[in-house]
Enzyme design. Structure first.
Site, PDB file in Angstrom:
ATOM      1  CG  ASN A  67     -19.844  53.280  23.008  1.00 41.34           C
ATOM      2  OD1 ASN A  67     -20.817  53.975  23.292  1.00 41.34           O
ATOM      3  ND2 ASN A  67     -18.610  53.616  23.345  1.00 41.34           N
ATOM      4  CB  THR A  68     -24.571  54.660  19.742  1.00 45.61           C
ATOM      5  OG1 THR A  68     -24.861  55.888  19.075  1.00 45.61           O
ATOM      6  CG2 THR A  68     -25.803  54.198  20.478  1.00 45.61           C
ATOM      7  CG  HIS A  81      -9.802  79.489  15.714  1.00 44.50           C
ATOM      8  ND1 HIS A  81     -10.513  79.193  16.857  1.00 44.50           N
ATOM      9  CD2 HIS A  81     -10.234  78.613  14.776  1.00 44.50           C
ATOM     10  CE1 HIS A  81     -11.354  78.202  16.617  1.00 44.50           C
ATOM     11  NE2 HIS A  81     -11.202  77.813  15.358  1.00 44.50           N
ATOM     12  CE  LYS A  98     -26.000  67.001  18.637  1.00 44.16           C
ATOM     13  NZ  LYS A  98     -26.385  66.028  17.655  1.00 44.16           N
ATOM     14  CG  HIS A 129      -8.183  74.314  16.055  1.00 44.91           C
ATOM     15  ND1 HIS A 129      -9.045  73.442  16.687  1.00 44.91           N
ATOM     16  CD2 HIS A 129      -8.987  75.156  15.325  1.00 44.91           C
ATOM     17  CE1 HIS A 129     -10.305  73.747  16.369  1.00 44.91           C
ATOM     18  NE2 HIS A 129     -10.302  74.793  15.551  1.00 44.91           N
ATOM     19  CG  ASP A 180     -10.856  75.749  11.357  1.00 45.49           C
ATOM     20  OD1 ASP A 180     -10.465  76.311  10.309  1.00 45.49           O
ATOM     21  OD2 ASP A 180     -10.754  76.268  12.483  1.00 45.49           O
ATOM     22  CB  ALA A 188     -20.783  58.197  24.071  1.00 46.42           C
ATOM     23  CG  HIS A 192     -19.605  75.634  15.784  1.00 46.07           C
ATOM     24  ND1 HIS A 192     -18.717  74.622  16.004  1.00 46.07           N
ATOM     25  CD2 HIS A 192     -19.031  76.401  14.819  1.00 46.07           C
ATOM     26  CE1 HIS A 192     -17.670  74.743  15.196  1.00 46.07           C
ATOM     27  NE2 HIS A 192     -17.832  75.828  14.462  1.00 46.07           N
TER      28      HIS A 192
HETATM   29 FE   LIG Z   1     -11.907  75.968  14.384  1.00 45.35          FE
END
Ligand SMILES: [Fe+2]
Length: 557
Positions: A519-520, A130, A37, A134, A153, A410, A12
């Site tokens: 705000n969206t 990974h 998306k 992060h 995560d 946003a 993703h």
């Molecule tokens: Fe991750």
């Protein structure tokens, strides 16, 4: 030195960013450009956008840094888990692991794809672990000299939770809790059991949680008496029969898009509470191990704004920085800084004060598009004043200005705005624009200097990534952005950082006495946030928004 950071794992949120001489110049997620998306494909569009913005050619890059280790690490960890029976080696599981490994190996973790799209480069290709990527994405952009760094995560190649100590621009590994002992995995599995999409809809569970009641026992799935936590993987992960243990404990899985029952709310409550406790335990351990009370957070679990808010308000830490792109899109930012650690070097640690890192479109480009679609529009001298007046009259606006935000929120560049004073506004925006679930709250943008009047904490919150309680006496003033439990997920807007957006709120205050707007994100349900003027116009005409304020232009219906 020019470094390109990339997130590419086929799971993703593929993304890319460009860092020049220690400065983050540009960052964008593939989904914004491709319009798919959480796009997990190789981020060729995002990389192209990075190079175009920086006016750099691929052959000028010094480093191409992936936020994942070279292919193989994940596969070997899976095999180890199967051998130790920490994961059940069903045919489907083993086949999936092997297929994934073969695909990533064939692509050399993305290096081969890079070469196919951008030609040969003299750049060194680097694979960054990974969780290290992060961790750098949090510490390297925190502005702290000394910090406890926590990464949580779903999984890295082998990591689920890790603790690091950032000090003087260096970052030291403290401990790792290996996958599958993963709070992210625990939350995602329950997200799916509750009829939502994993790695995407965890927000919905978090928003639903305050509607539930305490009392549900999740002891079969997670043990919170063990420091800092232990996930009972065999119950959480589906082995053969999907969600068997959850179904046995709590009844059938919720069908996607079906009604929400009391038990769903109670499960959401319990899952959220367990996540908060686990995060708090890990943070406590990190503070203890590093001796630092400055906290940096990253990893998908750090998108849990409710838990972040509780940590910030708990007194366990003095200062907190949550990387706004906490999910995997953000590992590009960390990977791109990794070369600075070579040969005993230091990270160019700077405080990230905004996330306006994406592409922008000037008035000429916008007007060309408006003309192409033969739209009626007006040009105004002061868009902030014009927009504030419309908002004060209850209009719902699309707001498209400046450089696009990086990360899931946003923040006043690609936003839908409305009046937070109207108790019905939540329903109006939901019905007219977002078409989303009734229980998901909308967030407020405050003038930073006024936030303390309304909020009990979270008054320095530029990224909407931690929640705070709205002062009791103010809840009825801004009901549309106050959640059922009295919380809000604030953005505090600074005049120096985003003058136009700050002035819009200021003008709204002049009309209404309230320095807050709703705000969206500027997108329809299930779609990525708009990227280009064309995306904005299409979204505007596919919804019940009243006006579109785009650059210096206003389009009304
Ligand atoms: Fe991750």
């Amino acid at each position: 030195m020019i470094t390109l950071g990339i997130n590419y794992s086929q799971t993703h949120d593929s993304s890319a960013c460009l860092v020049r001489d220690g400065d983050l110049v540009f960052a964008v997620a593939e989904e914004r450009i491709s319009r798919l998306k959480h796009d997990a494909r190789f981020p060729q569009l995002a990389i192209r956008a990075c190079l175009e913005f920086a006016k750099a050619r691929a052959e000028e890059l010094d480093e191409v840094c992936f936020g994942w280790p070279a292919p193989g690490a994940l596969f070997w960890h899976d095999l180890k888990c199967y051998a130790l029976r920490r994961l059940v080696p069903t045919r489907a599981n083993v086949l999936n692991s092997t297929r994934y490994y073969a695909s990533m190996w064939h692509q050399q973790g993305g290096a081969r794809r890079f070469e196919q799209h951008f030609g040969r480069t003299k750049a060194r290709v680097r694979y960054v672990d990974h969780h290290l990527a992060h961790a750098i994405s949090a510490y390297g952009y925190s502005g702290f000299d000394d910090a406890a760094v926590v990464v949580m995560d779903g999984r890295g190649a082998w990591e689920a939770t890790s603790i690091w100590h950032g000090h003087g621009g260096r970052i030291e590994h403290v401990l790792t809790i290996p996958f599958p002992d993963s709070v992210g995995l625990f939350y995602s599995e329950f997200t799916e059991y509750l009829g939502f999409q994993r790695n995407s809809d965890e927000w919905k569970v978090m928003g639903l949680a305050p509607y539930g009641r305490p009392g549900l026992n999740l002891g079969a799935f997670i043990d919170l008496d063990v420091t800092p936590y232990r996930v009972h993987t065999k119950s959480v992960v589906s082995n053969g029969v999907p969600f068997a243990a959850m179904i046995a404990a709590f009844g059938p899985r919720r069908e996607p898009e079906s009604g929400i029952e009391e038990r769903h709310k109670n499960i959401a409550y319990a899952v959220q509470e367990a996540c908060e406790t686990a995060m708090m335990n890990v943070v406590r351990l990190a503070v203890e191990k590093t001796g630092s009370k400055n906290l940096c957070l990253a990893g998908g679990v750090a998108l849990n704004s409710k838990a972040n808010g509780k940590i910030a308000a708990s007194g366990i830490v003095d200062k907190i920085f949550v990387q706004p792109a906490a999910s995997d899109d953000g590992v590009a930012l960390g990977a791109a800084l990794a070369p600075y650690l070579d040969n005993g070097g230091k990270l160019p640690v700077k405080a990230m004060r905004h996330a306006y890192l994406g592409p922008a479109f000037d008035d000429d480009a916008i007007e060309t598009v408006l003309k192409t679609y033969k739209l009626r529009y007006t040009r105004v001298n002061d868009v902030a004043a014009a927009a504030a007046e419309m908002l004060s009259h209850g209009k719902i606006l699309g707001w498209f200005q400046g450089r696009m935000e990086f990360g899931p929120r946003a923040l006043g560049s690609r936003s839908i705005l409305a009046d937070p004073r109207d108790p019905e506004m939540n329903v109006k925006v939901n019905n007219a624009v977002k078409f989303r679930e009734w229980w998901r709250p909308f967030a407020p943008s405050f003038k930073k200097e006024a936030a303390g009047e309304y909020l009990e904490s979270g008054t320095d919150s530029p990224f909407m990534i931690l929640t705070a309680q709205v002062r009791r006496e103010k809840r009825s003033v801004i009901p549309a952005v106050t959640h059922v439990d009295g919380s809000a997920r604030p953005q505090t807007v600074e005049r120096e950082i985003n003058p136009l957006y700050w002035r819009l709120i200021d003008e709204f205050e002049k009309h209404t006495g309230v320095p807050v707007i709703m705000n969206t994100s500027f997108n329809l349900r299930g779609e990525a946030i708009v990227h280009t003027p064309t995306d904005a116009i299409r979204t505007f005409f596919s919804s019940g928004m009243d006006a579109l304020v785009i650059g210096s232009f206003i389009v009304e219906k």
